[in-house]
Design an enzyme around this catalytic site. Sequence first.
Site: not given
Length: 261
Positions: A55, A57, A117, A166, A186, A216-217
């Site tokens: 990603e 970001k 995103k 998500e 997530n 994710e995350s």
Amino acid sequence: MKDILEEIIAHKRIEIAEQEKAVSIAFLEKQIEGSQPCRSLKQSLLASATGIIAEFKRRSPSKGWIKQAADASRIPAEYQQAGAAALSILTDETYFGGSLKDIRAARPTVVLPVLRKDFIISYYQLLQAKAVQADAVLLIAAALTPQECFTLARQAHELDLEVLLELHTEQKLDYICDEVDVIGINNRDLGTFHTDATHSLSIAEKLPSGKVRISESGISRPDTIRLLHEAGFDGFLIGETFMKTPHPGETLYHFIQSAGL
């Protein structure tokens, strides 16, 4: 976080209304005529040895600026060279410091699928994604009603965009529909903003078979990748772990080596 999410969505509605005044739906629909076919995020994940969606970001509401001067014409290409399966590019400006210009800057430098995103709540945003040659869009269950999600997923497919849905909790499993190409769990708690990568493991067995799934995350360790892979996850969306370092692409390369992917 719920308050932050509500704030973001409220701001997004105002933002979209302003954008539509400047650039009409009709203009965007004309612009995407004859556009390139979608590069499949789903197939790229299934074919990849790493499964990593790297990603791009610049900042986040919880951490502030991560890399304010990050170059979208350089870092995504470095991710691709390092072995990423796909790319995620944040396009929210107010809260994440991104824009659609970042996808425009990255697109000529990469052949990997690009995920837009953002907080997608309207057809207009799908048209924007297609116009900048994104290949997939993120739909966040916590930001949508089931019907809104189903409608946007169908519209995305009609535009030849894939859909990453998500989820944060198993209570949102009913948002999954045929048009969902990839399910993302997530690991960030919407109440506390705390991340726990094992959250994906608690929901994994409840996900429908046959759907590509990613975590994710909060993924910062190679051994977490191995654990999630053994639990049936096909991919992993990772951003801050790479972006907070001086050379994100190089960090990704060493991460992949350490994970034995």
